[in-house]
Motif scaffolding. Structure first.
Motif, short mmCIF file in Angstrom:
data_model
loop_
_atom_site.label_atom_id
_atom_site.label_comp_id
_atom_site.label_asym_id
_atom_site.label_seq_id
_atom_site.Cartn_x
_atom_site.Cartn_y
_atom_site.Cartn_z
N THR A 111 0.85 -1.19 0.00
CA THR A 111 0.00 0.00 0.00
C THR A 111 0.88 1.24 0.00
N ALA A 112 0.41 2.29 -0.63
CA ALA A 112 1.19 3.53 -0.69
C ALA A 112 0.28 4.74 -0.63
N LEU A 113 0.77 5.79 0.01
CA LEU A 113 0.09 7.08 0.03
C LEU A 113 1.10 8.16 -0.33
N THR A 114 0.69 9.09 -1.16
CA THR A 114 1.57 10.19 -1.57
C THR A 114 1.04 11.49 -0.99
N GLY A 115 1.95 12.28 -0.41
CA GLY A 115 1.53 13.54 0.18
C GLY A 115 2.66 14.55 0.21
N GLU A 116 2.34 15.72 0.72
CA GLU A 116 3.29 16.83 0.79
C GLU A 116 3.82 16.97 2.21
N VAL A 117 5.15 17.04 2.37
CA VAL A 117 5.78 17.17 3.67
C VAL A 117 5.48 18.55 4.26
N VAL A 118 4.98 18.56 5.51
CA VAL A 118 4.65 19.83 6.17
C VAL A 118 5.54 20.09 7.39
N SER A 119 6.21 19.06 7.91
CA SER A 119 7.14 19.27 9.02
C SER A 119 8.06 18.08 9.15
N SER A 120 9.23 18.33 9.75
CA SER A 120 10.19 17.26 10.00
C SER A 120 10.93 17.59 11.29
N ASN A 121 10.87 16.68 12.27
CA ASN A 121 11.45 16.94 13.59
C ASN A 121 12.49 15.89 13.93
N PHE A 122 13.67 16.35 14.34
CA PHE A 122 14.76 15.46 14.75
C PHE A 122 14.56 15.09 16.21
N LEU A 123 14.41 13.78 16.51
CA LEU A 123 14.14 13.32 17.87
C LEU A 123 15.25 12.43 18.41
N GLY A 124 16.43 12.55 17.84
CA GLY A 124 17.56 11.74 18.29
C GLY A 124 17.69 10.48 17.45
N SER A 125 17.14 9.38 17.95
CA SER A 125 17.27 8.12 17.22
C SER A 125 16.36 8.06 16.00
N VAL A 126 15.31 8.87 15.98
CA VAL A 126 14.39 8.88 14.84
C VAL A 126 14.15 10.30 14.37
N VAL A 127 13.72 10.41 13.11
CA VAL A 127 13.26 11.67 12.56
C VAL A 127 11.78 11.50 12.25
N ARG A 128 10.94 12.31 12.88
CA ARG A 128 9.50 12.21 12.68
C ARG A 128 9.05 13.28 11.68
N THR A 129 8.45 12.80 10.60
CA THR A 129 8.01 13.69 9.51
C THR A 129 6.50 13.61 9.36
N ARG A 130 5.88 14.72 9.03
CA ARG A 130 4.43 14.76 8.80
C ARG A 130 4.17 15.18 7.36
N MET A 131 3.22 14.47 6.74
CA MET A 131 2.82 14.85 5.39
C MET A 131 1.31 14.99 5.33
N ARG A 132 0.87 15.81 4.41
CA ARG A 132 -0.57 16.04 4.24
C ARG A 132 -1.09 15.21 3.08
N VAL A 133 -2.14 14.42 3.37
CA VAL A 133 -2.83 13.64 2.34
C VAL A 133 -4.30 14.03 2.41
N GLY A 134 -4.76 14.79 1.42
CA GLY A 134 -6.13 15.31 1.51
C GLY A 134 -6.23 16.23 2.71
N GLU A 135 -7.19 15.94 3.59
CA GLU A 135 -7.37 16.74 4.81
C GLU A 135 -6.63 16.13 6.00
N SER A 136 -5.95 15.02 5.81
CA SER A 136 -5.30 14.31 6.91
C SER A 136 -3.81 14.63 6.98
N LEU A 137 -3.31 14.71 8.23
CA LEU A 137 -1.87 14.82 8.48
C LEU A 137 -1.38 13.47 9.00
N ILE A 138 -0.41 12.90 8.32
CA ILE A 138 0.09 11.57 8.66
C ILE A 138 1.56 11.66 9.04
#
Length: 352
Positions: free
Chosen positions: A292-319
């Motif tokens: 399965t795949a979803l394509t969206g636009e990156v709206v934020s990216s946060n460095f949390l040390g061991s991981v980088v948490r990124t948010r993208m917008r798909v329609g009205e949803s932020l994932i």
């Protein structure tokens, strides 16, 4: 066969009911954690097991013996409190010996048992110290040894690590679990810290509003939450409102994109349902696997040390999605369009 049984237990204070129709069967030697927010009823259930509270309805039995109305000192329960509750005028050895003295054990038995308990918690060298001369972690170890000294049938721990700093909490919870396994004692642990519950429990009882929303292994609780509350309380989660396209085919619409689930939907076409997706379930890296795949636009990216948490917008949803940090990994830029690939089996349909 269950060793500790709670059947249809309820507790009310006047018109306020804090525990409702609570059922739980605990096997001998099992480590159970009660997990939930403040006010959900987890400590009240623990106090009913201990005998400090009497159920308004229902029954509690230990080793096939009904103890619903039995006094706390006749239940063979060991309890560790959040605030240590050590006697300040007694040494470490005297604190550990207290329960044995109350039970009328002879001096030789008491001395041998205290020696064994102090060896178990690795504090033999501090036997003559007083509580004020010890750290919080050491005091909680003494409280644990005191609770175990009379050889209880059930060990109860009421948020015993919440007053300690993060590093001590991690080491002490591992030590508690190791001691519990070594002794094979049936244990009930109350916490609001999901990491604690997930890391040391055989099973977890997630409580909400005086009820058990879900009872299961840490793997089941985290990966297959039964309710929206469990899904949102345990771990980080994407909650995605989607429109049902074809219930029989299990297809839903996220923005303008169609996703096929692994189940037939008990909903009508055009109806809105909520899906859950863990941030670590997918990847945007080239060659990432997933049906399965979803394509969206990156709206934020946060460095949390061991991981980088990124948010993208798909329609009205932020994932949100997590990627392991590495020197060769460059987080996607804001505004960049990315494709998140994951397994359809990781999308859960949430039901209240």
């Amino acid at each position: 066969m269950s060793f500790l049984t709670i059947a249809k237990a309820s507790k009310s204070y006047g018109a306020t009911t804090v525990v409702r129709d609570f059922d739980l069967a605990v096997g001998k030697g099992e480590f159970i954690s009660f997990l939930g927010p403040s006010g959900c009823g987890k400590t009240t259930v623990l106090r009913m097991i201990a005998g400090f509270e009497t159920p308004s309805a229902g029954h509690i039995s230990i080793d096939s013996r009904d103890v619903t109305l039995t006094a706390p000192n006749r239940r063979r329960i060991g309890m560790v409190f959040q605030a240590y509750a050590l006697f300040p005028n007694m040494t470490v050895a005297e604190n550990v010996a207290f329960g044995l003295k109350v039970a009328g054990a002879d001096r030789a038995t008491i001395e041998a048992r205290v020696k064994d308990m102090l060896a178990l918690i690795h504090l033999e060298h501090l036997a003559e110290r007083y509580p004020y001369q010890m750290s919080g972690g050491q005091q909680q170890r003494v409280a644990l040894a005191r609770a175990l000294a009379p050889k209880p049938q059930v060990l109860l721990l009421d948020e015993p690590l919440s007053a300690l700093d993060a590093k001590i909490r991690v080491s002490l919870r591992e030590e508690i679990r190791a001691i519990q396994k070594q002794l094979g004692i049936t244990t009930v642990f109350v916490t609001h810290d999901q990491e604690e519950a997930l890391s040391i429990s055989d099973r977890i009882v997630v409580m909400n509003g005086g009820r058990a929303d879900q009872i299961g292994t840490p793997f089941e609780i985290y990966n297959r939450p039964a309710t929206r509350f469990v899904a949102s309380f345990v771990g980080t989660l994407n909650l995605i409102d989607v429109t049902v396209a074809d219930p029989a085919a299990g297809t839903v619409k996220i923005g303008e994109q169609i996703v096929t689930l692994k189940e037939v939907l008990a909903a009508s076409s055009g109806e809105t349902v909520t899906l859950a997706l863990r941030p670590e379930s997918g990847s945007i890296l080239d060659g990432a696997r997933g049906d399965t795949a979803l394509t969206g636009e990156v709206v934020s990216s946060n460095f949390l040390g061991s991981v980088v948490r990124t948010r993208m917008r798909v329609g009205e949803s932020l994932i949100s999605f997590d990627m392991f940090n590495s020197p060769g990994f460059a987080p996607p830029a804001l505004g960049e369009r990315v494709t998140l690939r994951f397994s359809a089996a990781d999308l859960l349909v949430l039901r209240d």
